[in-house]
Design an enzyme around this catalytic site. Structure first.
Site, PDB file in Angstrom:
ATOM      1  N   ASP A 136      -9.809   2.768   2.275  1.00 44.23           N
ATOM      2  CA  ASP A 136      -9.744   2.529   3.512  1.00 44.23           C
ATOM      3  C   ASP A 136     -10.747   3.410   4.710  1.00 44.23           C
ATOM      4  OD1 ASP A 136      -8.743   0.013   3.019  1.00 44.23           O
ATOM      5  OD2 ASP A 136      -6.604   0.791   3.256  1.00 44.23           O
ATOM      6  N   LYS A 196       0.708  -1.261  -0.131  1.00 45.37           N
ATOM      7  CA  LYS A 196      -0.026  -0.125   0.049  1.00 45.37           C
ATOM      8  C   LYS A 196       0.706   1.118   0.012  1.00 45.37           C
ATOM      9  CE  LYS A 196      -4.080  -1.569   2.235  1.00 45.37           C
ATOM     10  NZ  LYS A 196      -5.272  -1.503   3.413  1.00 45.37           N
TER      11      LYS A 196
END
Ligand code: ATR
Length: 278
Positions: free
Chosen positions: A104, A68
């Site tokens: 997220d 990420k």
């Protein structure tokens, strides 16, 4: 049936064999009659992963642990929130121009708001200071929350607290200061404490909890962690980790296709899979 014009989406990570993302995205494609497929690729090198998005014309990708953060330098642009968080979990291929986004953050905020109502001005304690904590903390900051970062180690915790203009407490002092609990509205665990096999562990001393709080856990295996059991027993409102997984995936699907999917359908599919029915 897949044809020469079927669109391809995928997830890159390591490991990815337990990822629920292919299941939910493929069910949604099928239910909505979209000619697309979503596959999982376990890779070692995210640079090569990004090259494959370009060379194969993959329309969109989910990015998971451990890529990420590393992926940022290989993309053509990064949206503001992903840049602030320093992490990308979604890549969109706009005719060869690759854009990095982060769902997220909204994935954590949306289910929290559904349960706790408006979070503006609320005092939120974020347990942890890793990648997931960053997404949650920046999301909370955007919503106008007062933030305390609670972390086992000081360095990382203080750094994140400074970034979101919050304060910092070590996990042990947080768990000792029961008088502090009166001023806390929301507690969010972003660490892996309580995940299988350590299901009898919780990062939060139950005596910190009171019935006015909303408690969220991003761990979803088990669905009812020790922290959420303690919160239930205290009379708190609770948000389980599956809610965040579903909401970040739904936001991702919307970025991929422009269609808002049924969260209920996604949740049911994952629950069926977890209970071995699917
Ligand atoms: P992620 O990117 O998934 O959030 P991470 O970057 O490894 O994962 O971050 C893990 C977080 O969980 C950290 O805040 C870590 O605390 P430290 O900074 O002190 O390492 C926290 N964490 C992990 N295991 C823990 C444990 N057993 N007790 C308390 N905190 C823990």
């Amino acid at each position: 049936m897949f044809t020469a014009t079927t669109s391809m989406y995928c997830i890159f990570g390591k490991p990815v064999s337990h990822s629920m993302s292919p299941l939910v995205h493929n069910i949604l494609f099928s239910q909505l009659g979209i000619d697309a497929v979503y596959l999982a690729f376990e890779i070692d090198d995210i640079k090569k992963g990004v090259e494959s998005i370009r060379s194969l014309g993959i329309k969109g990708a989910s990015i998971t642990i451990p890529f990420k953060e590393d992926i940022l330098e290989y993309l053509d642009s990064i949206d503001d929130m992903a840049l602030q968080i320093g992490a990308v979990n979604t890549v969109l291929n706009r005719d060869g121009y690759l854009v990095g986004c982060n769902t997220d953050c909204s994935g954590a905020i949306e289910p929290l708001k559904e349960t706790a109502g408006s979070v503006t001005g609320k005092h939120v304690c974020v347990i942890g200071a890793g990648g997931a904590a960053r997404a949650v903390a920046f999301g909370m900051k955007k919503e106008g929350c007062r933030i305390t970062i609670v972390n086992r180690s000081k360095g990382r915790g203080e750094e994140l607290a400074n970034l979101v203009k919050g304060r910092f407490l070590t996990l042990s002092s947080f768990n000792d200061l029961t008088d502090l609990s009166n001023s806390i509205d929301i507690i969010i665990n972003t660490t892996s404490v309580g995940m299988v096999p350590d299901i009898d562990k919780s990062p939060v001393n139950p005596s910190v909890l009171n019935e006015k709080m909303t408690v969220m856990d991003i761990v979803y295996n088990p669905l009812k962690t020790k922290l959420l059991q303690d919160a239930d027993n205290t009379g708190c409102k609770t948000v389980d980790g599956l809610a965040m997984f579903i909401h970040q995936g739904a936001a991702q699907f919307e970025l991929f296709t422009g269609i808002t999917p049924s969260r209920q359908l996604m949740r049911e599919a994952v629950l069926e899979k977890m209970s071995g029915k699917r």
